[in-house]
Enzyme design. Structure first.
Site, PDB file in Angstrom:
ATOM      1  N   TRP A 166       0.916  -0.982  -0.012  1.00 29.72           N
ATOM      2  CA  TRP A 166       0.162   0.092  -0.055  1.00 29.72           C
ATOM      3  C   TRP A 166       0.698   1.167   0.066  1.00 29.72           C
ATOM      4  O   TRP A 166       0.487   2.111  -0.491  1.00 29.72           O
ATOM      5  CB  TRP A 166      -1.118   0.156   1.197  1.00 29.72           C
ATOM      6  CG  TRP A 166      -0.236   0.070   2.635  1.00 29.72           C
ATOM      7  CD1 TRP A 166       0.078  -1.105   3.467  1.00 29.72           C
ATOM      8  CD2 TRP A 166      -0.106   1.232   3.408  1.00 29.72           C
ATOM      9  NE1 TRP A 166       0.636  -0.638   4.543  1.00 29.72           N
ATOM     10  CE2 TRP A 166       0.783   0.930   4.463  1.00 29.72           C
ATOM     11  CE3 TRP A 166      -0.315   2.714   3.310  1.00 29.72           C
ATOM     12  CZ2 TRP A 166       1.057   1.553   5.377  1.00 29.72           C
ATOM     13  CZ3 TRP A 166       0.261   3.309   4.058  1.00 29.72           C
ATOM     14  CH2 TRP A 166       0.863   3.070   5.060  1.00 29.72           C
ATOM     15  N   TYR A 265       7.415  -0.790   8.122  1.00 27.01           N
ATOM     16  CA  TYR A 265       8.933  -0.861   8.132  1.00 27.01           C
ATOM     17  C   TYR A 265       9.155  -0.182   6.784  1.00 27.01           C
ATOM     18  O   TYR A 265      10.105  -0.832   5.946  1.00 27.01           O
ATOM     19  CB  TYR A 265       9.651  -1.969   8.360  1.00 27.01           C
ATOM     20  CG  TYR A 265       9.429  -2.581   9.828  1.00 27.01           C
ATOM     21  CD1 TYR A 265      10.240  -1.955  10.660  1.00 27.01           C
ATOM     22  CD2 TYR A 265       8.325  -3.249  10.490  1.00 27.01           C
ATOM     23  CE1 TYR A 265      10.196  -2.242  12.197  1.00 27.01           C
ATOM     24  CE2 TYR A 265       8.130  -3.515  11.678  1.00 27.01           C
ATOM     25  CZ  TYR A 265       9.166  -2.983  12.744  1.00 27.01           C
ATOM     26  OH  TYR A 265       9.005  -3.220  13.888  1.00 27.01           O
ATOM     27  N   HIS A 268       8.946   6.513   7.457  1.00 28.52           N
ATOM     28  CA  HIS A 268       8.022   7.765   7.465  1.00 28.52           C
ATOM     29  C   HIS A 268       8.022   8.704   8.457  1.00 28.52           C
ATOM     30  O   HIS A 268       8.467   8.084   9.575  1.00 28.52           O
ATOM     31  CB  HIS A 268       6.684   7.128   7.222  1.00 28.52           C
ATOM     32  CG  HIS A 268       6.128   6.263   8.216  1.00 28.52           C
ATOM     33  ND1 HIS A 268       6.786   4.994   8.576  1.00 28.52           N
ATOM     34  CD2 HIS A 268       5.417   6.347   9.323  1.00 28.52           C
ATOM     35  CE1 HIS A 268       6.091   4.591   9.407  1.00 28.52           C
ATOM     36  NE2 HIS A 268       5.329   5.169  10.051  1.00 28.52           N
ATOM     37  N   HIS A 270       6.155  11.635  11.079  1.00 21.99           N
ATOM     38  CA  HIS A 270       4.642  12.141  11.333  1.00 21.99           C
ATOM     39  C   HIS A 270       4.800  13.631  11.581  1.00 21.99           C
ATOM     40  O   HIS A 270       5.621  14.105  12.473  1.00 21.99           O
ATOM     41  CB  HIS A 270       4.191  11.482  12.719  1.00 21.99           C
ATOM     42  CG  HIS A 270       4.193  10.076  12.737  1.00 21.99           C
ATOM     43  ND1 HIS A 270       2.984   9.205  12.641  1.00 21.99           N
ATOM     44  CD2 HIS A 270       4.991   9.058  12.504  1.00 21.99           C
ATOM     45  CE1 HIS A 270       3.230   8.026  12.717  1.00 21.99           C
ATOM     46  NE2 HIS A 270       4.657   7.775  12.574  1.00 21.99           N
TER      47      HIS A 270
END
Lengths: 328, 328
Positions: A166, A265, A268, A270
């Site tokens: 995804w 994993y 990324h 936040h």
């Protein structure tokens, strides 16, 4: 917990029957509980099986039990303290002194019951899915040395081969392309910035964006060295600029951080609104990007050698691995 | 807000007088409120000036007002729902149906008052600082280099000369002595461990203890060097042992951390239950004690030289100082 309801098979509405019966009983004059036809307390016969979860902070409790011969989940939540009822609350209350020190004192206040309701939700009949949905898992804090990472965590991650299809779909614009807020397409230092699913984008108070890097071989904080400083600084700088441009929110109003362990994993970052106390921003899991950059500048191998602390849920496979290794 | 108390000048303890008077009145038989000498409700004469802040999520409200001719801040917080009182709560309650849909129904539940207390904290007389402290404010993230600390923050702290009299009262057993959970009396590495005001001690789910060091010249994280490692390790080790012994809570279930900036400049360490998302445990303000120890081991001057990030509220005098210095 954002939605108390979920997907489930519809059963017979036994609870409605109970409520209807309670009403009828009262109308027939044999309810005997009170003048109010709805004050029949069907929960007085509730038998608790177990407490699924609770929150001291939010004053909620999720309880599994039985109503008659039916499985049920009962959710209790204390109601907010209303400004418009404050005077009545204070005047009508009983007060018990607990402690006094200097200018501070604490009391237990017993307010008039009608000003102190508990919101109650009943799911009945409840399926096993409901029960699991509301069940909390205890977490334990794990201490992971650099060696532990190599011998326990990394082999576990590799064996699981979690799918990040995804994520690749997003990077390749095969999915969620219309949600992208900003992109730097550079294969080395580039990233895609888009809203997290938790954010409905209706107000900046709970702003939550994720920056996903184009590089595909960085699993987590543990893979970062000083070689990645250009990438990290690029995300920090351009991410903050994009938020300012799109949402008029200054960089000083942002909490920018990585998770360790992450949920997936593929590296990324936040971006959340400072003051929005979102789950996962706690010191036990979050690492400020500014700190990560500072640490890698002072020691290029910082995250290879450092002992890191993080919580793992009781049902997490990685926790079992730490236990097997005698590290907990 | 991690600690309801903070720094302030000590005024006359007018509230004590009130409470003493209330007791005396009752003993003289003219209290008239109830059999319990402590049920005199001094808050019935409280006049609200304004609501400083509230939280629907946490069921709290912070109110500024007057008690007689004294300024006061009253903090109300509904108490967590206790598992051990659940059966009694459900049996003794009145229930009013609100909504029914399929297997879901919602009610308003009126529990017996003694099972549904509101934790009440009174600050009286309250200074302007208290009022400001509890007022909801937007925060900004500040970047403080080691130099900024010396040239901006330290002079500001020194000039304010915040009173920590209430801390000294605790260390000298002049107040709250009966609340002490554990003490190591050593003047160098010793500390007092006691429950934070926010915790009602009825369940470990929201366990919150504070360890206050006996040494009086350590203001904050910034004062720590490798010389303090013995002190920090002693707090970490003995604090965890005391929690295990007293509350049967394992060390792996604890989040042990310091705040920077702290609410008051006398070194203290927070012990909270992992999973309890208490305000102030966010990565932008909290520093895991385990990390602090690790950092000081690798660099004795770590907290003297390091850039630290923390949020400051819009009305914080320190924020103005950073702005004046062109650092924001």
């Amino acid at each position: 917990m954002a939605d108390k309801r979920g997907t489930d098979n519809v059963g017979t509405d036994e609870l409605s029957q109970r409520v209807k019966k309670a009403k009828a009983d009262n109308e027939n004059g044999d309810g005997g509980v009170g003048k109010d036809p709805e004050s029949e307390n069907i929960l007085s016969e509730f038998k608790t099986t177990s407490v699924l979860s609770d929150s001291s902070r939010e004053k909620t409790i999720f309880v599994h039990g039985k109503l008659g011969d039916q499985e049920a989940v009962v959710i209790l939540e204390k109601t907010p303290i209303r400004e418009d009822a404050l005077a009545e609350l204070l005047t009508g209350a009983k007060l018990k002194l607990e402690m006094r020190n200097d200018i501070y004192s604490t009391y237990r206040l017993l307010p008039p019951p009608q000003l102190n309701e508990i919101k109650t939700t009943v799911v009945c009949p409840a399926t096993e899915k409901h029960v699991k949905k509301y069940q909390r898992q205890e977490s334990s804090l794990v201490e992971e040395t650099g060696e532990d990472y190599k011998s326990i965590t990394l082999p576990y991650i590799q064996k699981q081969s979690f799918s990040v299809q995804w994520v690749h779909n997003i990077l390749e614009k095969k999915a969620e392309a219309e949600r992208i807020v900003y992109e730097d397409p550079d294969p080395e230092v580039g990233f895609v910035l888009l809203p997290d699913f938790k954010w409905d984008q209706k107000q900046v108070d709970d702003l939550y964006l994720i920056a996903i890097v184009h590089q595909r071989d960085i699993r987590s904080l543990r893979d970062l060295t000083s070689e990645h400083l250009a990438l990290l600084q690029n995300i920090f700088q351009k991410g903050k600029e994009a938020v300012l441009q799109r949402y008029s929110l200054a960089a000083s109003k942002l909490r920018v951080y990585l998770h360790y362990q992450p949920s997936y994993y593929h590296l990324h970052v936040h971006f959340t609104k400072l003051g929005y106390e979102v789950p996962g921003c706690g010191v036990e899991r979050a690492h400020l990007l500014a700190d990560v950059i500072q640490n890698l500048r002072s020691d290029p191998q910082y995250y290879k050698t450092r002992t890191l602390y993080f919580p793992l849920r009781a049902d997490d496979g990685l926790l079992s691995k730490f236990k097997e290794a005698g590290r907990l």
